[in-house]
Design a protein around this motif. Structure first.
Motif, PDB file in Angstrom:
ATOM      1  N   PRO A 499       0.795  -1.229   0.000  1.00  0.00           N
ATOM      2  CA  PRO A 499       0.000   0.000   0.000  1.00  0.00           C
ATOM      3  C   PRO A 499       0.827   1.278   0.000  1.00  0.00           C
ATOM      4  O   PRO A 499       0.312   2.344  -0.325  1.00  0.00           O
ATOM      5  N   LEU A 500       2.100   1.189   0.378  1.00  0.00           N
ATOM      6  CA  LEU A 500       2.946   2.373   0.432  1.00  0.00           C
ATOM      7  C   LEU A 500       3.873   2.498  -0.757  1.00  0.00           C
ATOM      8  O   LEU A 500       4.601   3.482  -0.878  1.00  0.00           O
ATOM      9  N   ARG A 501       3.866   1.525  -1.638  1.00  0.00           N
ATOM     10  CA  ARG A 501       4.750   1.577  -2.799  1.00  0.00           C
ATOM     11  C   ARG A 501       4.146   2.422  -3.915  1.00  0.00           C
ATOM     12  O   ARG A 501       2.948   2.644  -3.962  1.00  0.00           O
ATOM     13  N   GLY A 502       5.032   2.846  -4.820  1.00  0.00           N
ATOM     14  CA  GLY A 502       4.549   3.503  -6.020  1.00  0.00           C
ATOM     15  C   GLY A 502       3.905   2.487  -6.938  1.00  0.00           C
ATOM     16  O   GLY A 502       4.069   1.269  -6.773  1.00  0.00           O
ATOM     17  N   ALA A 503       3.161   2.968  -7.914  1.00  0.00           N
ATOM     18  CA  ALA A 503       2.438   2.055  -8.803  1.00  0.00           C
ATOM     19  C   ALA A 503       3.389   1.116  -9.525  1.00  0.00           C
ATOM     20  O   ALA A 503       3.073  -0.039  -9.780  1.00  0.00           O
ATOM     21  N   GLU A 504       4.593   1.605  -9.857  1.00  0.00           N
ATOM     22  CA  GLU A 504       5.535   0.754 -10.574  1.00  0.00           C
ATOM     23  C   GLU A 504       6.172  -0.282  -9.664  1.00  0.00           C
ATOM     24  O   GLU A 504       6.718  -1.275 -10.130  1.00  0.00           O
ATOM     25  N   GLN A 505       6.092  -0.071  -8.322  1.00  0.00           N
ATOM     26  CA  GLN A 505       6.673  -1.024  -7.382  1.00  0.00           C
ATOM     27  C   GLN A 505       5.677  -2.067  -6.909  1.00  0.00           C
ATOM     28  O   GLN A 505       6.060  -3.171  -6.540  1.00  0.00           O
ATOM     29  N   ALA A 506       4.397  -1.684  -6.888  1.00  0.00           N
ATOM     30  CA  ALA A 506       3.394  -2.564  -6.295  1.00  0.00           C
ATOM     31  C   ALA A 506       3.296  -3.861  -7.064  1.00  0.00           C
ATOM     32  O   ALA A 506       3.262  -3.891  -8.282  1.00  0.00           O
ATOM     33  N   THR A 507       3.214  -4.934  -6.330  1.00  0.00           N
ATOM     34  CA  THR A 507       3.079  -6.237  -6.972  1.00  0.00           C
ATOM     35  C   THR A 507       1.635  -6.649  -7.133  1.00  0.00           C
ATOM     36  O   THR A 507       1.325  -7.530  -7.921  1.00  0.00           O
ATOM     37  N   GLY A 508       0.740  -6.034  -6.338  1.00  0.00           N
ATOM     38  CA  GLY A 508      -0.680  -6.334  -6.455  1.00  0.00           C
ATOM     39  C   GLY A 508      -1.081  -7.554  -5.664  1.00  0.00           C
ATOM     40  O   GLY A 508      -0.263  -8.391  -5.298  1.00  0.00           O
TER      41      GLY A 508
END
Length: 542
Positions: A499-508
């Motif tokens: 939840p705190l990562r950027g969109a490019e970092q989030a794994t989902g």
């Protein structure tokens, strides 16, 4: 592998630290790893050492960190802001004991008598509170911590900064002149001499002290307002003066009577209340002379004027920006927001769940400092705000606008309030401002994340940040121990939960599901079940 000492000299050297325990181990009665012995020196309590020693005999985990953890359970770290607030010397003088690790960095050790530390904190806070109360405030609230947003709904008084005396101005000018001279002299230098660098630091500190002037408040306002006294993140006392509660406010003076107010004030009052004029005074006779316009006619005429203003303002982005800034600043810094004809509102939500350390976070401190900085340069009277903003340059206006708009951001996930589109916009906003929560100061701890998720989540975090081998080394631990060790491993890695990562970092969530992990919303405590069925096989293997 068993270990035996070569001589009795080793036992003598360790005697002051481990006592009977050292003799027992060095006689060879039991020892599985020579590395664990120095870790017992974190405690000088021989009885406590022997208790831990007995526990280790039947414990699978005999690593150094496990020994130190057992010996310091229920203690307060010396780097805790409470310990810094009272001071270690005062704690020791009061009979407190500090445990130190002679072989590991311990950030000053551990305060063993938590009750004593809390009592000293309460006594010192009481003394600070009494000093603030002596200033004449109606109330003073005291606590080691206050929840973030504890001043919401309270009006902050606007005091006057005490001006510098002639002598103080002369001293400041002399310091500034010396600072400017040294800066100019060493502008081209690749590296500043040590004594020059130290002197520049002293000058900066001295000049900043002149800028941090005390503030005086209207004595009549002081009698209706109060202050908050708490401990700042660095262990210093934090005093927040000048907050008035709604019940302590003076009653608002009613609008001036119609016969005493101008026609525009009458129309404005009618439009603000939204009440339609249903009755009208009879049209004056021609021989009655000049008289005030009727309410009905005023409403009709000013309705035309309102449409004219809307059309004209829509053609002037610069004035529209100034008008919006004026309206939002009134809402953010002044008691009343009715000084603007714009029906704009600014909501700054209070957090329903107070995350651990929220009020002491770097972001909270920066927002508070920025707000106070703007408050100092804004006029004290809201009636003077429009003219003041007109005189500002575009950069100052833009900076203030960014601040007041930022106060309205609400990207909090709430189970009872589904707002997927708003949260998607929060992601877009985060990308636009290049938000990096690790740079913003967030770190995973037992309290804010690791102690509230499953073991698989903890291992996944360690694996992502430090590699699979690091995760394997703590996979056998119980939930609470695993969380504490993971906190140390992740401290300086910059790792962030999804939840705190950027969109490019989030794994989902789909990726998490493929890893066999559970949902983020479980919020497990350290005492939760030790079920390891959800640990990935590659990590759980021993």
């Amino acid at each position: 592998m068993n270990w035996r000492p070569r001589s009795n000299g080793a036992s003598q050297r360790l005697e002051p630290y481990a006592g009977k325990l050292a003799r027992t181990v060095l006689r060879g009665e039991w020892c599985s790893n020579v590395l664990f012995l120095p870790d017992f020196t974190v405690s000088g309590d021989h009885a406590r050492q022997e208790q831990v020693f007995e526990r280790l005999k039947t414990s699978y985990d005999k690593q150094p960190y496990a020994i130190r953890r057992m010996l310091t359970e229920g203690a307060v770290r010396a780097c805790d802001k409470r310990a810094q607030f009272i001071g270690l010397e005062a704690y020791v003088e009061a009979g407190g004991i500090i445990l130190r690790d002679l072989f590991q960095g311990d950030d000053g050790g551990w305060l063993q008598d938590v009750a004593l530390a809390d009592r000293l904190v309460a006594e010192k806070l009481k003394a600070e509170s009494d000093a603030v109360a002596a200033e004449g405030w109606k109330w003073v609230e005291t606590a080691p911590d206050f929840a973030y947003g504890h001043t919401y709904g309270l009006r902050q008084l606007r005091g006057e900064t005490i001006p510098l005396t002639t002598e103080e101005e002369a001293s400041r000018d002399a310091l500034q002149a010396e600072y400017d001279r040294l800066s100019t002299e060493y502008t081209e230098a690749d590296e500043l001499p040590e004594e020059v660098d130290a002197r520049l630091g002293e000058l900066e500190t001295a000049i900043e002290a002149f800028e941090a002037r005390p503030i005086t408040f209207d004595p009549q306002e002081v009698e209706r307002a109060g202050a908050f006294v708490s401990i700042a993140h660095d262990g210093t006392v934090r005093v927040e003066r000048g907050y008035a509660r709604p019940e302590d406010e003076l009653p608002v003076e009613p609008e001036a009577a119609a016969e005493d107010a101008g026609p525009h004030h009458i129309a404005a009052a009618v439009m603000r209340t939204g009440e339609a004029v249903t009755a009208d005074a009879p049209e004056p006779e021609e021989d009655e002379g000049l008289s005030a316009l009727s309410d009905r006619l005023m409403t009709e005429l000013t309705a035309h004027r309102t449409l004219g203003l809307r059309q004209a303002l829509g053609e002037r982005p610069d004035v529209a920006f100034l008008a919006a800034l004026h309206a939002l600043t009134l809402k953010s810094f002044y008691r009343y927001g009715s000084d603007s004809c714009l029906e704009l509102d600014l909501k700054s939500v209070a957090f329903s769940a107070q995350a651990p350390g929220l009020n002491d976070s770097a972001s909270a401190a920066a927002i508070h400092a920025r707000h106070e900085g703007w408050a100092k340069v804004l006029p004290k009277d809201s009636a003077d705000l429009w003219e003041a903003l007109q005189d500002w340059d575009s950069d100052s206006r833009s900076g203030l606008f960014a601040h007041v708009v930022s106060l309205s951001v609400n990207a909090v996930h709430e189970a009872w309030n589904r707002r997927p589109r708003a949260l998607n916009h929060a992601d877009q906003l985060a990308r636009a401002v290049d938000l990096d929560m690790a740079t913003a100061g967030w770190k995973p701890t037992v309290d804010n994340f690791l102690g509230r998720v499953t073991k698989a989540r903890i291992l996944q975090a360690v694996s992502e940040a430090k590699g699979a081998r690091a995760a394997e080394r703590i996979a056998h631990l119980k939930k609470g121990d695993m969380a504490r060790e993971a906190e140390a491993l992740l401290a300086d890695t910059g790792w962030l939960p999804e939840p705190l990562r950027g969109a490019e970092q989030a794994t989902g969530e789909e990726t998490a599901a493929q890893d066999g992990t559970t949902a983020m919303g479980e919020d497990e405590s350290l005492e939760d079940t030790e079920d390891t069925t959800d640990i990935p096989p590659a990590v759980a293997a021993e």
